[in-house]
Design an enzyme around this catalytic site. Structure first.
Site, PDB file in Angstrom:
ATOM      1  N   ALA A  89       0.832  -1.220   0.000  1.00  0.00           N
ATOM      2  CA  ALA A  89       0.000   0.000   0.000  1.00  0.00           C
ATOM      3  C   ALA A  89       0.860   1.260   0.000  1.00  0.00           C
ATOM      4  CB  ALA A  89      -0.922  -0.005   1.213  1.00  0.00           C
ATOM      5  N   SER A 132      11.528   0.731  -4.761  1.00  0.00           N
ATOM      6  CA  SER A 132      11.464   1.132  -6.173  1.00  0.00           C
ATOM      7  C   SER A 132      12.842   1.507  -6.692  1.00  0.00           C
ATOM      8  CB  SER A 132      10.520   2.333  -6.275  1.00  0.00           C
ATOM      9  OG  SER A 132      10.656   2.961  -7.521  1.00  0.00           O
ATOM     10  N   TYR A 156       8.018  10.956  -4.255  1.00  0.00           N
ATOM     11  CA  TYR A 156       7.686   9.530  -4.233  1.00  0.00           C
ATOM     12  C   TYR A 156       8.928   8.694  -3.942  1.00  0.00           C
ATOM     13  CZ  TYR A 156       7.065   4.803  -5.895  1.00  0.00           C
ATOM     14  OH  TYR A 156       7.088   3.436  -5.978  1.00  0.00           O
ATOM     15  N   LYS A 160      10.111   6.374  -0.509  1.00  0.00           N
ATOM     16  CA  LYS A 160      10.539   4.961  -0.470  1.00  0.00           C
ATOM     17  C   LYS A 160      11.911   4.836   0.187  1.00  0.00           C
ATOM     18  CE  LYS A 160       7.032   2.911  -2.307  1.00  0.00           C
ATOM     19  NZ  LYS A 160       6.297   1.817  -1.679  1.00  0.00           N
ATOM     20  N   LEU A 207       3.994   3.664 -19.377  1.00  0.00           N
ATOM     21  CA  LEU A 207       4.023   3.370 -20.806  1.00  0.00           C
ATOM     22  C   LEU A 207       3.129   2.186 -21.192  1.00  0.00           C
ATOM     23  CD1 LEU A 207       5.234   3.905 -23.603  1.00  0.00           C
ATOM     24  CD2 LEU A 207       7.118   2.373 -22.976  1.00  0.00           C
TER      25      LEU A 207
HETATM   26  P1  NAD Z   1      -1.349   0.316  -6.947  1.00  0.00           P
HETATM   27  O1  NAD Z   1      -1.674   1.754  -6.761  1.00  0.00           O
HETATM   28  O2  NAD Z   1      -2.017  -0.427  -8.025  1.00  0.00           O
HETATM   29  O3  NAD Z   1      -1.585  -0.465  -5.570  1.00  0.00           O
HETATM   30  C1  NAD Z   1      -1.446   0.152  -4.317  1.00  0.00           C
HETATM   31  C2  NAD Z   1      -2.666  -0.218  -3.488  1.00  0.00           C
HETATM   32  O4  NAD Z   1      -2.529   0.393  -2.207  1.00  0.00           O
HETATM   33  C3  NAD Z   1      -3.961   0.285  -4.101  1.00  0.00           C
HETATM   34  O5  NAD Z   1      -4.924  -0.755  -4.098  1.00  0.00           O
HETATM   35  C4  NAD Z   1      -4.382   1.427  -3.186  1.00  0.00           C
HETATM   36  O6  NAD Z   1      -5.792   1.564  -3.129  1.00  0.00           O
HETATM   37  C5  NAD Z   1      -3.783   0.984  -1.873  1.00  0.00           C
HETATM   38  N1  NAD Z   1      -3.505   2.089  -0.949  1.00  0.00           N
HETATM   39  C6  NAD Z   1      -2.906   3.271  -1.223  1.00  0.00           C
HETATM   40  N2  NAD Z   1      -2.846   4.022  -0.112  1.00  0.00           N
HETATM   41  C7  NAD Z   1      -3.408   3.290   0.878  1.00  0.00           C
HETATM   42  C8  NAD Z   1      -3.655   3.526   2.253  1.00  0.00           C
HETATM   43  N3  NAD Z   1      -3.300   4.681   2.850  1.00  0.00           N
HETATM   44  N4  NAD Z   1      -4.238   2.566   2.985  1.00  0.00           N
HETATM   45  C9  NAD Z   1      -4.603   1.393   2.407  1.00  0.00           C
HETATM   46  N5  NAD Z   1      -4.414   1.111   1.103  1.00  0.00           N
HETATM   47  C10 NAD Z   1      -3.811   2.056   0.353  1.00  0.00           C
HETATM   48  O7  NAD Z   1       0.237   0.230  -7.098  1.00  0.00           O
HETATM   49  P2  NAD Z   1       1.140  -0.999  -7.537  1.00  0.00           P
HETATM   50  O8  NAD Z   1       1.666  -0.713  -8.881  1.00  0.00           O
HETATM   51  O9  NAD Z   1       0.449  -2.260  -7.273  1.00  0.00           O
HETATM   52  O10 NAD Z   1       2.340  -0.805  -6.516  1.00  0.00           O
HETATM   53  C11 NAD Z   1       2.421  -1.568  -5.327  1.00  0.00           C
HETATM   54  C12 NAD Z   1       3.664  -1.145  -4.571  1.00  0.00           C
HETATM   55  O11 NAD Z   1       4.807  -1.331  -5.392  1.00  0.00           O
HETATM   56  C13 NAD Z   1       3.686   0.328  -4.159  1.00  0.00           C
HETATM   57  O12 NAD Z   1       4.274   0.418  -2.879  1.00  0.00           O
HETATM   58  C14 NAD Z   1       4.564   0.978  -5.192  1.00  0.00           C
HETATM   59  O13 NAD Z   1       5.202   2.122  -4.690  1.00  0.00           O
HETATM   60  C15 NAD Z   1       5.565  -0.133  -5.449  1.00  0.00           C
HETATM   61  N6  NAD Z   1       6.205  -0.065  -6.761  1.00  0.00           N
HETATM   62  C16 NAD Z   1       5.414  -0.094  -7.888  1.00  0.00           C
HETATM   63  C17 NAD Z   1       6.026  -0.016  -9.135  1.00  0.00           C
HETATM   64  C18 NAD Z   1       5.199   0.007 -10.394  1.00  0.00           C
HETATM   65  O14 NAD Z   1       5.720   0.392 -11.442  1.00  0.00           O
HETATM   66  N7  NAD Z   1       3.938  -0.416 -10.377  1.00  0.00           N
HETATM   67  C19 NAD Z   1       7.419   0.064  -9.237  1.00  0.00           C
HETATM   68  C20 NAD Z   1       8.180   0.069  -8.064  1.00  0.00           C
HETATM   69  C21 NAD Z   1       7.561  -0.005  -6.831  1.00  0.00           C
HETATM   70  C1  WQD Z   2       8.712   4.282 -19.077  1.00  0.00           C
HETATM   71  C2  WQD Z   2       9.328   4.980 -20.269  1.00  0.00           C
HETATM   72  C3  WQD Z   2       8.855   7.332 -20.367  1.00  0.00           C
HETATM   73  C4  WQD Z   2       4.578   7.028 -21.022  1.00  0.00           C
HETATM   74  C5  WQD Z   2       7.894   4.734 -13.202  1.00  0.00           C
HETATM   75  C6  WQD Z   2       8.266   5.343 -11.894  1.00  0.00           C
HETATM   76  C7  WQD Z   2       9.162   4.415 -11.131  1.00  0.00           C
HETATM   77  C8  WQD Z   2       8.522   3.044 -11.015  1.00  0.00           C
HETATM   78  C9  WQD Z   2       8.186   2.510 -12.345  1.00  0.00           C
HETATM   79  C10 WQD Z   2       7.196   3.031  -9.024  1.00  0.00           C
HETATM   80  C11 WQD Z   2       9.929   6.331 -19.913  1.00  0.00           C
HETATM   81  C12 WQD Z   2       8.251   6.607 -21.543  1.00  0.00           C
HETATM   82  C13 WQD Z   2       5.922   6.750 -20.804  1.00  0.00           C
HETATM   83  C14 WQD Z   2       4.184   7.541 -22.284  1.00  0.00           C
HETATM   84  C15 WQD Z   2       6.471   7.440 -23.019  1.00  0.00           C
HETATM   85  N1  WQD Z   2       7.314   3.099 -10.271  1.00  0.00           N
HETATM   86  N2  WQD Z   2       6.850   6.958 -21.777  1.00  0.00           N
HETATM   87  N3  WQD Z   2       5.156   7.733 -23.243  1.00  0.00           N
HETATM   88  O1  WQD Z   2       9.022   6.481 -15.547  1.00  0.00           O
HETATM   89  O2  WQD Z   2      10.420   4.411 -15.950  1.00  0.00           O
HETATM   90  O3  WQD Z   2       9.066   4.556 -13.964  1.00  0.00           O
HETATM   91  O4  WQD Z   2       7.317   3.455 -13.006  1.00  0.00           O
HETATM   92  O5  WQD Z   2       8.073   2.885  -8.209  1.00  0.00           O
HETATM   93  O6  WQD Z   2       9.339   4.978  -9.881  1.00  0.00           O
HETATM   94  O7  WQD Z   2       8.975   6.556 -12.145  1.00  0.00           O
HETATM   95  O8  WQD Z   2       7.918   4.269 -16.098  1.00  0.00           O
HETATM   96  O9  WQD Z   2       6.127   3.545 -17.572  1.00  0.00           O
HETATM   97  O10 WQD Z   2       6.151   5.946 -16.790  1.00  0.00           O
HETATM   98  O11 WQD Z   2       7.852   5.199 -18.421  1.00  0.00           O
HETATM   99  O12 WQD Z   2       7.295   7.632 -23.905  1.00  0.00           O
HETATM  100  O13 WQD Z   2       3.001   7.861 -22.529  1.00  0.00           O
HETATM  101  O14 WQD Z   2       8.290   5.256 -21.225  1.00  0.00           O
HETATM  102  O15 WQD Z   2       9.388   8.557 -20.767  1.00  0.00           O
HETATM  103  O16 WQD Z   2      11.075   6.490 -20.677  1.00  0.00           O
HETATM  104  P1  WQD Z   2       9.173   5.039 -15.438  1.00  0.00           P
HETATM  105  P2  WQD Z   2       6.901   4.737 -17.207  1.00  0.00           P
END
Ligand code: NAD
Ligand code: WQD
Length: 354
Positions: A89, A132, A156, A160, A207
């Site tokens: 979360a 992340s 953000y 983390k 993306l």
């Molecule tokens: P997501 O937003 O789909 O899932 C997060 C969930 O947490 C959601 O269901 C949201 O409703 C819930 N949530 C948010 N705030 C809350 C709160 N205060 N109390 C209870 N629930 C809450 O995101 P995700 O992509 O599944 O990411 C999951 C985790 O992985 C996150 O911690 C995110 O930072 C981390 N992460 C994601 C990515 C990515 O690209 N998706 C990359 C690196 C790290």
């Molecule tokens: C990927 C590439 C964009 C959208 C993010 C968070 C990172 C992690 C993963 C949580 C980049 C390009 C994107 C579009 C594009 N999340 N792009 N057109 O930025 O690498 O990482 O998600 O922890 O913290 O920053 O992922 O999917 O947004 O972008 O050209 O419409 O695609 O510029 O190079 P990003 P992304």
């Protein structure tokens, strides 16, 4: 429980989210009792009905609550004998975090400390934490290992990194804790059933869901943010990790909580970079038609390349991703085709009454 036994009841925070919902399926499939807490701020309860449909088993209990609400969280620990927590979360949108830094620190850092307090009060000391690659900031090019200095460039990523430091300090001072911190690169794709996937609210920032919405005709074309990066095709390179590989790593992590106390940090990635144009090409192949795109300006704050050195987790646990970009695009496309408007309209699972 003793610190060396494998967990059987796992509390999943953010279990209705993109990665959390896939993790719930993975854990149910492997016999875990799963308890979910989520406030649905970025998800819908319908997802959990689908989780249960795929797994053929019920989630043990679902609580709609904000993890910052210590009393509500404490009541969940009172009610269930939780062995370990997988903490997803959080708020995760980089751009939004620059506009709402206080909300991001409050939810991501305050939510984590509220969770730690509830765990502490209930004698639960095993945690898998979602971190992340964004904590590395602009550290590339070249694969980044876990020793790469953290240089977060937005609230953000900073939230983390602050959580990681808190968790490291807790582990250093309280030897009963085991924390496995997983730094994901770019999780993408969907469950192979097509029932679970990534369903962002509004215009996708990321993306892969944006490309999927172009493929299904909800959006006209992909805007490629920058074609003048110092990369072979000029577009930015990332490490796209299939969400099923991502959650399998969490299941393996639960097995390794028993390895002993302390904090261990691992990158989760494929170790191979794909450019924006590589993704568009792979998705075009998956959906059988060319994805229209146009080159636009660079997105502020983006970096040229972020690729994981994921050898440490392979050495420690033998975990390696088994899916490639073609698999990721194929599964994302199946989810998009079967759910052109995401989860809207599907049946809602009732919450457990607290
Ligand atoms: P997501 O937003 O789909 O899932 C997060 C969930 O947490 C959601 O269901 C949201 O409703 C819930 N949530 C948010 N705030 C809350 C709160 N205060 N109390 C209870 N629930 C809450 O995101 P995700 O992509 O599944 O990411 C999951 C985790 O992985 C996150 O911690 C995110 O930072 C981390 N992460 C994601 C990515 C990515 O690209 N998706 C990359 C690196 C790290
Ligand atoms: C990927 C590439 C964009 C959208 C993010 C968070 C990172 C992690 C993963 C949580 C980049 C390009 C994107 C579009 C594009 N999340 N792009 N057109 O930025 O690498 O990482 O998600 O922890 O913290 O920053 O992922 O999917 O947004 O972008 O050209 O419409 O695609 O510029 O190079 P990003 P992304």
């Amino acid at each position: 429980m003793t610190p060396t036994s494998a967990p059987s009841t796992v509390l999943v925070t953010g279990g209705a989210g993109f990665i959390g919902s896939h993790a719930c399926v993975e854990l149910l499939d492997h016999g875990y009792e799963v308890i979910v807490v989520d406030d649905y701020s970025n998800s819908t309860p319908q997802v959990l009905t689908r989780v249960e449909r795929i797994a053929g088993r019920f989630v043990g209990a679902v609580y709609e609550l904000d993890i910052r609400d210590r009393h509500a969280l404490s009541a969940v620990f009172d009610r269930h004998s939780v062995d370990a927590v997988v903490h997803f979360a959080a708020h995760k949108a980089v751009g939004e975090s620059t506009r709402m830094p206080v909300e991001y620190y409050d939810t991501n850092v305050g939510g984590t400390t509220a969770l730690l307090r509830a765990m502490h009060e209930h004698g639960v000391h095993q945690l898998v934490f979602s971190s992340s690659c964004s904590i590395y900031g602009d550290a590339g090019p070249g694969p980044l290992d876990e020793a790469t200095p953290a240089r977060p460039t937005n609230p953000y990523a900073a939230s983390k990194w602050i959580c990681e430091q808190i968790l490291a300090d807790v582990c250093q001072r309280c030897p009963e804790y085991t924390v496995l911190c997983l730094r994901y690169f770019n999780p993408a794709g969907a469950h192979p059933s097509g029932l679970l996937g990534e369903d962002p609210y509004g215009t996708p920032d990321n993306l892969m869901p944006y490309v999927a919405q172009v493929a299904i005709g909800r959006r006209k074309r992909v805007h490629v943010f920058g074609a003048d990066y110092p990369t072979p095709d000029g577009t930015a390179i990332r490490d796209y990790l299939h969400v099923m590989d991502t959650v399998e790593a969490h299941r393996v992590a639960l097995d390794h909580l028993a390895d002993g106390p302390g904090m261990r940090v691992y990158n989760l990635g494929v170790g191979k970079g794909s450019s924006v144009l590589d993704v568009i090409t792979a998705f075009s192949e998956a959906c059988g038609r060319p994805i229209p795109y146009e080159v636009a300006a660079r997105r502020p704050g983006d970096v040229a390349e972020l690729v994981a050195d994921a050898t440490a987790v392979a050495r420690a646990w033998g975990w390696r991703p088994i899916r490639d970009l073609a698999d990721t695009c194929r599964d994302a496309w199946r989810f998009q085709q079967l759910n052109p408007h995401g989860y809207a309209g599907s049946a809602r699972r009732p919450n457990t009454k607290a």
